[in-house]
Design an enzyme around this catalytic site. Structure first.
Site, PDB file in Angstrom:
ATOM      1  N   HIS A  61       0.824  -1.220   0.000  1.00  0.00           N
ATOM      2  CA  HIS A  61       0.000   0.000   0.000  1.00  0.00           C
ATOM      3  C   HIS A  61       0.847   1.254   0.000  1.00  0.00           C
ATOM      4  O   HIS A  61       1.966   1.277   0.511  1.00  0.00           O
ATOM      5  CB  HIS A  61      -0.888   0.026   1.249  1.00  0.00           C
ATOM      6  CG  HIS A  61      -1.783  -1.154   1.371  1.00  0.00           C
ATOM      7  ND1 HIS A  61      -2.322  -1.552   2.571  1.00  0.00           N
ATOM      8  CD2 HIS A  61      -2.228  -2.056   0.453  1.00  0.00           C
ATOM      9  CE1 HIS A  61      -3.070  -2.627   2.381  1.00  0.00           C
ATOM     10  NE2 HIS A  61      -3.019  -2.963   1.098  1.00  0.00           N
ATOM     11  N   LYS A  71       6.813   6.119   7.042  1.00  0.00           N
ATOM     12  CA  LYS A  71       6.322   5.226   8.099  1.00  0.00           C
ATOM     13  C   LYS A  71       7.492   4.733   8.934  1.00  0.00           C
ATOM     14  O   LYS A  71       8.529   4.348   8.393  1.00  0.00           O
ATOM     15  CB  LYS A  71       5.591   4.030   7.475  1.00  0.00           C
ATOM     16  CG  LYS A  71       4.345   4.436   6.697  1.00  0.00           C
ATOM     17  CD  LYS A  71       3.749   3.324   5.877  1.00  0.00           C
ATOM     18  CE  LYS A  71       2.598   3.856   5.043  1.00  0.00           C
ATOM     19  NZ  LYS A  71       2.154   2.907   4.004  1.00  0.00           N
ATOM     20  N   TYR A 131       2.753   1.721  14.065  1.00  0.00           N
ATOM     21  CA  TYR A 131       3.607   2.588  13.249  1.00  0.00           C
ATOM     22  C   TYR A 131       3.153   4.032  13.266  1.00  0.00           C
ATOM     23  O   TYR A 131       1.980   4.321  13.470  1.00  0.00           O
ATOM     24  CB  TYR A 131       3.699   2.066  11.814  1.00  0.00           C
ATOM     25  CG  TYR A 131       2.413   1.815  11.067  1.00  0.00           C
ATOM     26  CD1 TYR A 131       1.554   0.780  11.446  1.00  0.00           C
ATOM     27  CD2 TYR A 131       2.071   2.556   9.950  1.00  0.00           C
ATOM     28  CE1 TYR A 131       0.395   0.510  10.732  1.00  0.00           C
ATOM     29  CE2 TYR A 131       0.910   2.298   9.227  1.00  0.00           C
ATOM     30  CZ  TYR A 131       0.079   1.275   9.619  1.00  0.00           C
ATOM     31  OH  TYR A 131      -1.072   1.005   8.909  1.00  0.00           O
ATOM     32  N   ASP A 169      -6.649  -6.174  -1.479  1.00  0.00           N
ATOM     33  CA  ASP A 169      -5.294  -6.658  -1.786  1.00  0.00           C
ATOM     34  C   ASP A 169      -5.335  -7.812  -2.785  1.00  0.00           C
ATOM     35  O   ASP A 169      -4.408  -8.017  -3.553  1.00  0.00           O
ATOM     36  CB  ASP A 169      -4.584  -7.062  -0.497  1.00  0.00           C
ATOM     37  CG  ASP A 169      -4.259  -5.841   0.360  1.00  0.00           C
ATOM     38  OD1 ASP A 169      -3.924  -6.011   1.548  1.00  0.00           O
ATOM     39  OD2 ASP A 169      -4.358  -4.710  -0.155  1.00  0.00           O
TER      40      ASP A 169
END
Ligand SMILES: Cc1cn([C@H]2C[C@H](O)[C@@H](COP(=O)(O)OP(=O)(O)O[C@H]3O[C@H](C)C(=O)[C@H](O)[C@H]3O)O2)c(=O)[nH]c1=O
Length: 182
Positions: A61, A71, A131, A169
């Protein structure tokens, strides 16, 4: 903390100092000044958390354009294989990936700068993944690339028939058909 450059410029592995005693452990999981000195001035504005079971693969992604995100990822329970794919079209490593095993045991963190697709595969019975991101969630700018794209060639250590993916996905476009940042 140890800050380790990976084979892709801009992607770092971070190993915090874990202080253990008879009660358990303590560690400084993030220090802005140290991070800025080693990696750069990234202003994180959102913390995310997800829990997944064995064989869950979330990714690949990214958010496009002005909504792209850096991230700083880590695992507080279980173990995952974390993957970052370089989508910076001017980069010499465009289309290449780097991966790292992140776990509650090794306490390792992965910093993935803007311009990358990101995903992970859960290798333990369960994994809690947390995260920081430096740009807010922008569903209108979300994009993905299929996890098993042959051009990228990520070697996932679990057979495809054992994987659990979201409908999004399962139907992600190929690397060639994806739309990037620039
Ligand atoms: C990312 C995100 C999602 N959501 C909502 C949207 C859905 O209702 C639900 C699950 O979203 P999704 O299936 O996209 O979650 P993941 O598959 O874990 O997506 C993440 O997976 C890979 C590993 C990433 O690097 C991204 O951060 C992110 O795309 O949470 C939010 O409300 N805020 C958010 O920031």
């Amino acid at each position: 903390m140890n800050y380790i450059q990976t084979e892709i410029d801009g992607v770092w592995l971070i190993e915090p100092k874990v202080i253990r005693d008879e009660r358990g452990y303590f560690m400084e999981a993030f220090k802005e000044e140290e991070f800025k000195m080693h990696i750069g001035d990234v202003h994180f504005i959102q913390d995310n958390e997800s829990k997944s079971s064995f064989g869950v693969l979330r990714g690949l992604h990214y958010q496009k354009g002005e909504y792209c995100q850096s991230k700083l990822v880590r695992v507080i329970k279980g173990k995952v294989l974390d993957v970052a794919v370089d989508l910076r079209q001017s980069s010499p490593t465009f289309g290449k990936y780097v991966s790292a095993e992140l776990s509650e045991e090794n306490q390792r963190q992965f910093f993935i700068p803007r311009g990358f697709a990101h995903g992970f595969l859960v290798l333990s019975e369960e994994a809690i993944f947390i995260y920081k991101v430096d740009n807010a969630y922008a569903p209108q700018a979300e994009a993905s690339i299929r996890f098993n794209d042959e051009t990228i060639g990520i070697e996932w250590p679990i057979a495809e028939e054992q994987l659990l993916l979201s409908p999004k996905d399962k139907t992600a476009p190929s690397f060639r058909d994806a739309t990037y940042f620039e």
